[in-house]
Design an enzyme around this catalytic site. Sequence first.
Site, PDB file in Angstrom:
ATOM      1  N   ASN A 122       5.039  -3.551   4.690  1.00 41.51           N
ATOM      2  CA  ASN A 122       4.469  -2.236   4.936  1.00 41.51           C
ATOM      3  C   ASN A 122       5.444  -1.351   5.703  1.00 41.51           C
ATOM      4  OD1 ASN A 122       1.998  -0.565   4.786  1.00 41.51           O
ATOM      5  ND2 ASN A 122       2.172  -0.586   7.009  1.00 41.51           N
ATOM      6  N   ASP A 152       0.821  -1.221   0.000  1.00 40.92           N
ATOM      7  CA  ASP A 152       0.000   0.000   0.000  1.00 40.92           C
ATOM      8  C   ASP A 152       0.849   1.264   0.000  1.00 40.92           C
ATOM      9  OD1 ASP A 152       0.843   0.423   2.633  1.00 40.92           O
ATOM     10  OD2 ASP A 152      -1.130   0.137   3.533  1.00 40.92           O
ATOM     11  N   ASP A 153       2.182   1.113  -0.043  1.00 39.92           N
ATOM     12  CA  ASP A 153       3.080   2.265   0.019  1.00 39.92           C
ATOM     13  C   ASP A 153       3.568   2.716  -1.352  1.00 39.92           C
ATOM     14  OD1 ASP A 153       3.155   2.561   2.900  1.00 39.92           O
ATOM     15  OD2 ASP A 153       4.267   0.677   2.938  1.00 39.92           O
ATOM     16  N   SER A 173      -1.874   4.007   2.167  1.00 40.84           N
ATOM     17  CA  SER A 173      -1.978   3.510   3.539  1.00 40.84           C
ATOM     18  C   SER A 173      -3.347   3.818   4.126  1.00 40.84           C
ATOM     19  CB  SER A 173      -0.894   4.147   4.416  1.00 40.84           C
ATOM     20  OG  SER A 173       0.381   3.676   4.048  1.00 40.84           O
ATOM     21  N   SER A 230       4.651  -6.622   7.458  1.00 41.20           N
ATOM     22  CA  SER A 230       4.709  -5.228   7.920  1.00 41.20           C
ATOM     23  C   SER A 230       5.957  -5.007   8.758  1.00 41.20           C
ATOM     24  CB  SER A 230       3.466  -4.879   8.750  1.00 41.20           C
ATOM     25  OG  SER A 230       2.284  -5.087   8.003  1.00 41.20           O
TER      26      SER A 230
END
Length: 358
Positions: free
Chosen positions: A156, A49-50, A81, A189
């Site tokens: 993440n 998501d980055d 994010s 993550s």
Amino acid sequence: MKFSTIALPLLASAALAQTNSSHSGTNATSHNSTVPNENSKTTIVVTNDDSWASANIRAFYDELKKEGYNVFMFAPALQQSGTGGTFVLPKNTTLAKGAEWGSAPVGAPAWGQDEKDDHIWYFDGTPGAAVTFGFDYALPKFHNNITVDLVVSGPNEGWNLGPFVYTLSGTEGAMYTSVLRGVPAIAFSGENKHTYYANASNSETASHNIYAKASTAIVKNLLKNAKGRPSVLPYGVGLSVNLPLVGDIDPTGKCTDPKPIFTRQTGRGAITDKLVFNETTGLFKYGDIKSDATKACLNGDCFLPDETDVINNWGCYSSISVVSTDYDAPGALAAEAQFLNRGLVEFAPTGYGSFPGN
């Protein structure tokens, strides 16, 4: 750099419970064949998501390729994010803001490939939408509709600990979107900064490089133990991995070899969010709060430590929680809630259940 395999054999034996062999995928990207043996390539999709240009995802992609896997990247063009499992698609055929760090210019196509590597794609949408773009468009149209054996999301740039953040995180959202499509998936993550891959350090102690190696070690072990199975993981099951402070972001400077252990999401360390009003600014911010619900153990192994406690207090350990996309309450608790709704709510007639024989 050699990484410890402590607890990794356990990962395969405990998390790889027998898959329901009656299930078979119905489209090209659901896993519908056995996990490849050593003489054939495993296909892995990487997302996050980055953005497609973050140091973490590029290091992970490179590390997986070094191991000989057939790797594709389908990741958001921009930072996404906190988007959870939302499914946001492009509103235009071009990028209105460009891609993260100018990695694709304003006016570039809303989806496209890296000019040096046609396996690397960006997509102007949320993580769940980006990985689905790979399943439903890019792979069928440009890559011979190849079967995906595993999706990995991350690492993440920030921990995703506990059940509240699990639903909030775009990294986790891409994982459970994939699981719901019948494709085994793992979310990873860490806790490092948002960094452009082109400016990232090549040092072995750089956090993104350690995270890439640690994540790849988990993937490699899982795939080794899953060879010949119908699926890498049981259908409806994914893994949520959190990696500790390592290398150049570890205050002790000692953690370069994080040891993975099994955890669960709820427990004594688990938290959820609350609102805190700032009298000076007149605005709200969020804070942390524990409740009886965050401590409750309704499913899984109640004797496992919770991931929040492990990451915050245990030092050089990675947490690995086995999660499920079956959100129904356990039988006894469901029966209690059903009893409390008696007098108005009825059960469906026999023969109208979701499963054969109901």
